[in-house]
Design a protein around this motif. Structure first.
Motif, PDB file in Angstrom:
ATOM      1  N   GLY A 100       1.125 -12.665 -13.644  1.00  0.00           N
ATOM      2  CA  GLY A 100       2.109 -12.306 -12.641  1.00  0.00           C
ATOM      3  C   GLY A 100       1.746 -11.049 -11.874  1.00  0.00           C
ATOM      4  N   GLU A 101       1.054 -10.106 -12.537  1.00  0.00           N
ATOM      5  CA  GLU A 101       0.654  -8.869 -11.867  1.00  0.00           C
ATOM      6  C   GLU A 101      -0.338  -9.156 -10.747  1.00  0.00           C
ATOM      7  OE1 GLU A 101       2.508  -6.725 -12.809  1.00  0.00           O
ATOM      8  OE2 GLU A 101       3.036  -7.250 -14.855  1.00  0.00           O
ATOM      9  N   VAL A 102      -1.251 -10.085 -11.014  1.00  0.00           N
ATOM     10  CA  VAL A 102      -2.242 -10.466 -10.004  1.00  0.00           C
ATOM     11  C   VAL A 102      -1.570 -11.230  -8.871  1.00  0.00           C
ATOM     12  CG1 VAL A 102      -4.362 -11.773  -9.573  1.00  0.00           C
ATOM     13  CG2 VAL A 102      -4.067 -10.558 -11.742  1.00  0.00           C
ATOM     14  N   VAL A 103      -0.663 -12.134  -9.243  1.00  0.00           N
ATOM     15  CA  VAL A 103       0.023 -12.970  -8.256  1.00  0.00           C
ATOM     16  C   VAL A 103       0.845 -12.123  -7.290  1.00  0.00           C
ATOM     17  CG1 VAL A 103       1.834 -14.707  -7.944  1.00  0.00           C
ATOM     18  CG2 VAL A 103       0.066 -15.040  -9.673  1.00  0.00           C
ATOM     19  N   LYS A 104       1.593 -11.143  -7.818  1.00  0.00           N
ATOM     20  CA  LYS A 104       2.450 -10.352  -6.924  1.00  0.00           C
ATOM     21  C   LYS A 104       1.629  -9.501  -5.957  1.00  0.00           C
ATOM     22  CE  LYS A 104       3.615  -6.198  -9.645  1.00  0.00           C
ATOM     23  NZ  LYS A 104       4.725  -5.468 -10.297  1.00  0.00           N
ATOM     24  N   CYS A 105       0.467  -9.020  -6.402  1.00  0.00           N
ATOM     25  CA  CYS A 105      -0.416  -8.261  -5.499  1.00  0.00           C
ATOM     26  C   CYS A 105      -1.000  -9.181  -4.426  1.00  0.00           C
ATOM     27  CB  CYS A 105      -1.549  -7.616  -6.297  1.00  0.00           C
ATOM     28  SG  CYS A 105      -1.022  -6.299  -7.413  1.00  0.00           S
ATOM     29  N   THR A 106      -1.382 -10.388  -4.834  1.00  0.00           N
ATOM     30  CA  THR A 106      -1.962 -11.358  -3.899  1.00  0.00           C
ATOM     31  C   THR A 106      -0.948 -11.814  -2.864  1.00  0.00           C
ATOM     32  OG1 THR A 106      -3.410 -12.155  -5.684  1.00  0.00           O
ATOM     33  CG2 THR A 106      -3.201 -13.545  -3.739  1.00  0.00           C
ATOM     34  N   LEU A 107       0.284 -12.071  -3.309  1.00  0.00           N
ATOM     35  CA  LEU A 107       1.341 -12.505  -2.393  1.00  0.00           C
ATOM     36  C   LEU A 107       1.653 -11.434  -1.349  1.00  0.00           C
ATOM     37  CD1 LEU A 107       3.912 -14.307  -4.717  1.00  0.00           C
ATOM     38  CD2 LEU A 107       2.571 -15.345  -2.882  1.00  0.00           C
ATOM     39  N   LEU A 108       1.755 -10.201  -1.812  1.00  0.00           N
ATOM     40  CA  LEU A 108       2.072  -9.109  -0.894  1.00  0.00           C
ATOM     41  C   LEU A 108       0.945  -8.904   0.116  1.00  0.00           C
ATOM     42  CD1 LEU A 108       4.521  -7.255  -0.589  1.00  0.00           C
ATOM     43  CD2 LEU A 108       3.264  -5.501  -1.829  1.00  0.00           C
ATOM     44  N   ALA A 109      -0.294  -9.047  -0.359  1.00  0.00           N
ATOM     45  CA  ALA A 109      -1.452  -8.882   0.524  1.00  0.00           C
ATOM     46  C   ALA A 109      -1.504  -9.987   1.586  1.00  0.00           C
ATOM     47  CB  ALA A 109      -2.735  -8.881  -0.295  1.00  0.00           C
ATOM     48  N   ARG A 110      -0.918 -11.136   1.260  1.00  0.00           N
ATOM     49  CA  ARG A 110      -0.967 -12.272   2.183  1.00  0.00           C
ATOM     50  C   ARG A 110      -0.102 -12.049   3.427  1.00  0.00           C
ATOM     51  NH1 ARG A 110       0.548 -18.543   0.535  1.00  0.00           N
ATOM     52  NH2 ARG A 110       0.068 -19.487   2.566  1.00  0.00           N
ATOM     53  N   TYR A 111       1.017 -11.384   3.250  1.00  0.00           N
ATOM     54  CA  TYR A 111       1.959 -11.223   4.359  1.00  0.00           C
ATOM     55  C   TYR A 111       2.128  -9.781   4.846  1.00  0.00           C
ATOM     56  CZ  TYR A 111       3.304 -16.027   3.330  1.00  0.00           C
ATOM     57  OH  TYR A 111       3.288 -17.394   3.127  1.00  0.00           O
ATOM     58  N   GLU A 112       1.532  -8.840   4.151  1.00  0.00           N
ATOM     59  CA  GLU A 112       1.615  -7.440   4.570  1.00  0.00           C
ATOM     60  C   GLU A 112       0.204  -6.891   4.789  1.00  0.00           C
ATOM     61  OE1 GLU A 112       4.275  -5.703   5.215  1.00  0.00           O
ATOM     62  OE2 GLU A 112       5.925  -6.811   4.301  1.00  0.00           O
ATOM     63  N   ASN A 113       0.125  -5.794   5.467  1.00  0.00           N
ATOM     64  CA  ASN A 113      -1.176  -5.188   5.753  1.00  0.00           C
ATOM     65  C   ASN A 113      -1.634  -4.337   4.556  1.00  0.00           C
ATOM     66  OD1 ASN A 113      -3.473  -4.417   7.187  1.00  0.00           O
ATOM     67  ND2 ASN A 113      -2.436  -2.660   8.111  1.00  0.00           N
ATOM     68  N   VAL A 114      -1.879  -5.019   3.431  1.00  0.00           N
ATOM     69  CA  VAL A 114      -2.325  -4.343   2.211  1.00  0.00           C
ATOM     70  C   VAL A 114      -3.488  -5.119   1.604  1.00  0.00           C
ATOM     71  CG1 VAL A 114      -0.015  -3.437   1.729  1.00  0.00           C
ATOM     72  CG2 VAL A 114      -0.715  -5.618   0.724  1.00  0.00           C
ATOM     73  N   ARG A 115      -4.231  -4.457   0.728  1.00  0.00           N
ATOM     74  CA  ARG A 115      -5.341  -5.111   0.022  1.00  0.00           C
ATOM     75  C   ARG A 115      -4.968  -5.284  -1.443  1.00  0.00           C
ATOM     76  NH1 ARG A 115     -11.004  -2.282   1.155  1.00  0.00           N
ATOM     77  NH2 ARG A 115     -11.424  -3.577  -0.691  1.00  0.00           N
ATOM     78  N   ALA A 116      -5.114  -6.523  -1.928  1.00  0.00           N
ATOM     79  CA  ALA A 116      -4.708  -6.843  -3.295  1.00  0.00           C
ATOM     80  C   ALA A 116      -5.484  -6.036  -4.327  1.00  0.00           C
ATOM     81  CB  ALA A 116      -4.900  -8.341  -3.553  1.00  0.00           C
ATOM     82  N   ASP A 117      -6.787  -5.834  -4.094  1.00  0.00           N
ATOM     83  CA  ASP A 117      -7.603  -5.114  -5.078  1.00  0.00           C
ATOM     84  C   ASP A 117      -7.158  -3.661  -5.222  1.00  0.00           C
ATOM     85  OD1 ASP A 117      -8.456  -4.630  -2.482  1.00  0.00           O
ATOM     86  OD2 ASP A 117     -10.539  -4.267  -3.054  1.00  0.00           O
ATOM     87  N   LYS A 118      -6.702  -3.057  -4.112  1.00  0.00           N
ATOM     88  CA  LYS A 118      -6.242  -1.669  -4.190  1.00  0.00           C
ATOM     89  C   LYS A 118      -4.873  -1.552  -4.861  1.00  0.00           C
ATOM     90  CE  LYS A 118      -8.836   0.566  -0.478  1.00  0.00           C
ATOM     91  NZ  LYS A 118      -8.743   1.462   0.697  1.00  0.00           N
TER      92      LYS A 118
END
Length: 342
Positions: A100-118
């Motif tokens: 879930g931790e990976v999924v929530k970072c990936t989802l946010l990166a998909r629709y916001e100007n953020v990078r999942a790895d960071k």
């Protein structure tokens, strides 16, 4: 290979959860089942509604705290998307721990100007802070409930260091201290010497991650608000647990001290199995026995508290998962129309 490892990990934790479910209900006879049903049927349902509200607020506050952690990285995602990502992450964690931790970072990166790895670094900070908060809960539980859970722990400790005649053994204590020092030295040596081995490297990474996470808190600009949300989250955890205890008439005399102990032991259950299934009710049942609460009532309380948390995660996660895509698709459509207005 990675997907196979994930599947095996999921099956292991799911099996562990089923084992705890079985351990919780295996010795319950028909009369005891009736007692459990009676406890739940006669519960103060007016106290259960606040439990749901407080759990919901704790998750919302966690989303706001996550936004604070993202700000030093230059990221300012919307509150809705951040909250939705948090709830969907909880939903995924209920099935596959830590995914879930990976999924929530990936989802946010998909629709916001953020990078999942960071964003992974912010998750490390959150987990480090939660570890410290959980330790504080245990310390407070021992401080305020030492006469109940402390005496039980003390009895175990004393019996461990007694000889055959029932006398305290200095030799056993010396051997125990020697064993602790040896164990710490061995762990340090293994981490330093065999850090290139995958299994050892993972353990080392976890330990260093917690330390790094705690150290990186000093980079947060709005430390006061971060501390406020952290305290609020754990206060809501405690308040919802205590309200759940008060909801059952057989446990309404236990108070906030028992709430602290239940929060601590219940958190361990949440870590052990996906979503705490089986483990949470089992551990709460065993804890209630120390308070001279019947096993039937303890079982009813354990499942009641677990159900409240799980219902919020399941329904909240599913509803926000459905709204998440629609909300962002609609937002993109509006932005596209505005961009083409002459």
């Amino acid at each position: 290979m990675k997907s196979l490892q994930t599947i095996l990990q999921y099956l292991f934790f799911l099996g562990l959860g089923i084992l705890f479910v079985w351990l919780t209900i295996k010795d319950i006879n028909q009369e005891q089942w009736q007692h459990i049903k009676f406890s739940i049927k006669n519960a103060r349902y007016g106290m259960i509604a606040p439990v749901f509200a407080m759990i919901f607020l704790s998750h919302y506050s966690r989303a706001l705290r996550w936004k604070i952690l993202m700000k030093p990285l230059g990221y300012t995602p919307t509150t809705f998307n951040t909250f939705a990502a948090v709830m969907i992450g909880y939903l995924v964690n209920a099935g596959v721990p830590r995914l879930g931790e990976v999924v929530k970072c990936t989802l946010l990166a998909r629709y916001e100007n953020v990078r999942a790895d960071k964003l992974i670094g912010t998750i490390v900070v959150e987990r480090a802070v939660d570890v410290v908060c959980l330790m504080v809960v245990f310390i407070l539980a021992l401080a305020f409930q030492g006469h109940i859970i402390g005496s039980y722990t003390a009895d175990l400790f004393t019996s461990f260091f007694e000889d055959k005649a029932g006398q305290f053994s200095i030799l056993k204590l010396a051997l125990f201290l020697f064993g602790v020092v040896t164990f710490i030295a061995l762990i340090y040596t293994l981490l330093k010497r065999f850090g290139h081995i995958d299994a050892v490297a993972k353990v080392k990474k976890i330990i260093l991650g917690v330390l790094l996470g705690l150290n990186s808190i000093r980079l947060i600009k709005n430390k006061g608000l971060f501390i406020f949300h952290t305290l609020f989250i754990w206060t809501m955890y405690l308040a919802s647990t205590t309200a759940g205890i008060y909801a059952l008439r057989e446990t309404d005399h236990l108070g906030i001290g028992a709430g602290l102990a239940t929060l601590g032991i219940g958190s361990i259950g949440m870590i052990v199995t996906p979503g705490g299934i089986g483990a949470y009710p089992y551990l709460v049942t065993k804890l209630m026995l120390l308070y001279q609460i019947s096993e039937e009532t303890g079982t009813a309380l354990g499942w009641l508290l677990w159900s409240a948390q799980t219902i919020i995660i399941l329904f909240g996660g599913l509803i926000l998962a459905a709204l998440f895509s629609y909300h962002n698709k609609n937002k993109k459509t509006i932005a596209h129309r505005q961009h083409h207005i002459p």
